[in-house]
Design a protein around this motif. Sequence first.
Motif, mmCIF file in Angstrom:
data_model
loop_
_atom_site.group_PDB
_atom_site.id
_atom_site.type_symbol
_atom_site.label_atom_id
_atom_site.label_comp_id
_atom_site.label_asym_id
_atom_site.label_seq_id
_atom_site.Cartn_x
_atom_site.Cartn_y
_atom_site.Cartn_z
ATOM 1 N N UNK A 102 0.836 -1.208 0.000
ATOM 2 C CA UNK A 102 0.000 0.000 0.000
ATOM 3 C C UNK A 102 0.872 1.260 0.000
ATOM 4 N N UNK A 103 2.074 1.141 0.615
ATOM 5 C CA UNK A 103 2.958 2.311 0.737
ATOM 6 C C UNK A 103 3.807 2.555 -0.504
ATOM 7 N N UNK A 104 4.209 1.471 -1.160
ATOM 8 C CA UNK A 104 5.143 1.639 -2.277
ATOM 9 C C UNK A 104 4.947 0.538 -3.314
ATOM 10 N N UNK A 105 4.808 0.966 -4.553
ATOM 11 C CA UNK A 105 4.854 -0.002 -5.657
ATOM 12 C C UNK A 105 6.328 -0.386 -5.823
ATOM 13 N N UNK A 106 7.165 0.578 -6.203
ATOM 14 C CA UNK A 106 8.622 0.373 -6.205
ATOM 15 C C UNK A 106 9.297 1.730 -6.298
ATOM 16 N N UNK A 107 10.374 1.910 -5.492
ATOM 17 C CA UNK A 107 11.087 3.199 -5.463
ATOM 18 C C UNK A 107 12.227 3.217 -6.472
ATOM 19 N N UNK A 108 12.108 2.433 -7.525
ATOM 20 C CA UNK A 108 13.094 2.508 -8.607
ATOM 21 C C UNK A 108 14.105 1.391 -8.572
ATOM 22 N N UNK A 109 15.069 1.486 -9.487
ATOM 23 C CA UNK A 109 16.183 0.534 -9.482
ATOM 24 C C UNK A 109 16.930 0.679 -8.156
ATOM 25 N N UNK A 110 17.686 -0.355 -7.801
ATOM 26 C CA UNK A 110 18.365 -0.342 -6.505
ATOM 27 C C UNK A 110 19.611 0.547 -6.579
ATOM 28 N N UNK A 111 19.530 1.701 -5.936
ATOM 29 C CA UNK A 111 20.608 2.693 -6.024
ATOM 30 C C UNK A 111 21.884 2.153 -5.369
ATOM 31 N N UNK A 112 21.699 1.437 -4.255
ATOM 32 C CA UNK A 112 22.887 0.930 -3.545
ATOM 33 C C UNK A 112 23.617 -0.105 -4.396
ATOM 34 N N UNK A 113 22.872 -0.874 -5.145
ATOM 35 C CA UNK A 113 23.480 -1.921 -5.972
ATOM 36 C C UNK A 113 24.225 -1.336 -7.175
ATOM 37 N N UNK A 114 23.732 -0.205 -7.684
ATOM 38 C CA UNK A 114 24.338 0.311 -8.935
ATOM 39 C C UNK A 114 25.274 1.491 -8.727
ATOM 40 N N UNK A 115 25.310 2.034 -7.495
ATOM 41 C CA UNK A 115 26.010 3.306 -7.268
ATOM 42 C C UNK A 115 27.463 3.299 -7.757
ATOM 43 N N UNK A 116 28.175 2.195 -7.581
ATOM 44 C CA UNK A 116 29.605 2.182 -7.921
ATOM 45 C C UNK A 116 29.907 1.470 -9.236
ATOM 46 N N UNK A 117 28.851 1.099 -9.935
ATOM 47 C CA UNK A 117 29.038 0.362 -11.203
ATOM 48 C C UNK A 117 29.802 1.212 -12.214
ATOM 49 N N UNK A 118 30.721 0.608 -12.942
ATOM 50 C CA UNK A 118 31.408 1.340 -14.009
ATOM 51 C C UNK A 118 30.624 1.156 -15.311
ATOM 52 N N UNK A 119 30.969 1.996 -16.296
ATOM 53 C CA UNK A 119 30.320 1.837 -17.606
ATOM 54 C C UNK A 119 30.579 0.450 -18.170
ATOM 55 N N UNK A 120 31.842 0.003 -18.077
ATOM 56 C CA UNK A 120 32.185 -1.306 -18.654
ATOM 57 C C UNK A 120 31.347 -2.413 -18.017
ATOM 58 N N UNK A 121 31.165 -2.337 -16.705
ATOM 59 C CA UNK A 121 30.354 -3.359 -16.029
ATOM 60 C C UNK A 121 28.905 -3.295 -16.506
ATOM 61 N N UNK A 122 28.373 -2.061 -16.523
ATOM 62 C CA UNK A 122 26.968 -1.894 -16.924
ATOM 63 C C UNK A 122 26.758 -2.405 -18.348
ATOM 64 N N UNK A 123 27.721 -2.107 -19.219
ATOM 65 C CA UNK A 123 27.597 -2.499 -20.619
ATOM 66 C C UNK A 123 27.720 -4.010 -20.775
ATOM 67 N N UNK A 124 28.727 -4.583 -20.108
ATOM 68 C CA UNK A 124 28.975 -6.022 -20.278
ATOM 69 C C UNK A 124 27.805 -6.856 -19.748
ATOM 70 N N UNK A 125 27.237 -6.413 -18.626
ATOM 71 C CA UNK A 125 26.153 -7.231 -18.059
ATOM 72 C C UNK A 125 24.798 -6.861 -18.647
ATOM 73 N N UNK A 126 24.771 -5.910 -19.579
ATOM 74 C CA UNK A 126 23.525 -5.461 -20.209
ATOM 75 C C UNK A 126 22.537 -4.989 -19.136
ATOM 76 N N UNK A 127 23.063 -4.075 -18.312
ATOM 77 C CA UNK A 127 22.326 -3.552 -17.165
ATOM 78 C C UNK A 127 20.976 -2.959 -17.601
#
Length: 258
Positions: free
Chosen positions: A58-83
């Motif tokens: 009732x309080x939240x559908x979803x507050x978005x992608x997980x910021x803590x999980x992605x905060x330190x991701x590099x471009x190469x990581x995001x690209x390789x894993x097809x984030x």
Amino acid sequence: MTFENILVEKRGNIGLITLNRPKAMNALCGALMDEITLAVDQFESNAAIRVLVITGSEKVFAAGADIKEMATKTFAEAYKEDFVTKNWERVARCRKPVIAAVSGYCLGGGCELAMMCDIIVASDTAKFSQPEITIGTIPGAGGTQRLTRVVGKSKAMELCLTGRMMGAQEALSTGLVAQVFPAAELMAETFKMAEKIAEFPVPAVMMIKESVNRSYETTLSEGLRFERRLLQATFATEDQKEGMAAFIDKRKASFKDR
Ligand code: CAA
């Protein structure tokens, strides 16, 4: 696989997925998106399931992608894993109708997940936003594309560039949301809608979904051509014969999904 971030339930011929990471405001971490992918696969391959519903608390559908999980991701990581691709797009590819029942916060990737569904219904407490700009990034799970197609350029720009929250009534007036209900009635009304859709022949339901979705991908003349071929194709189904005969005989149709 056991589900740790969602609850999965069959209610009659409706498949219900409830986002369930309350400590993180249902933030959409990779594991949660893997689970949604699997749950949709299972419901899609189960002939007894005719409509899917995705909801949160009732309080939240979803507050978005997980910021803590992605905060330190590099471009190469995001690209390789097809984030935000490999496990984010299953709902959009589902051939059965999917209803998002939204209460409370529906932010960032949460709003984008809701927009991958076919119908969004909201409680009067729902708050929609694309706040990615406030954390130095951009809506990346379809927000700049799907929101713009629904609410138009000016409103989409305003929402994405300011990150402000839009209430349920405003979302209704923009066409983002199909219907708004009092919070306490949201799930009952959502199931009423899902059960109504579930009464109808699966081939016609799927053809309508495919045809409406085609309107986002093509020109009007090609879309109309596609729609016309599917309309004509329904005349090859027993359900079209039964539906029209039942109307003429003034009786309830008995559909067979064929
Ligand atoms: N990711 C990770 N954790 C989150 C989260 C998120 N998106 N949203 C909330 N949380 C966590 C908080 O960090 C907090 O955890 P702790 O208890 O460990 O501190 C917990 O959930 C409760 O959150 P709040 O204390 O912030 O609760 P609140 O009631 O004060 O505020 C809120 C609620 C307005 C939803 C606020 O949490 C918020 O603004 N969340 C972030 C919204 C956001 O920026 N979303 C966009 C994400 S980016 C994205 O989605 C990219 C994309 O397009 C794919």
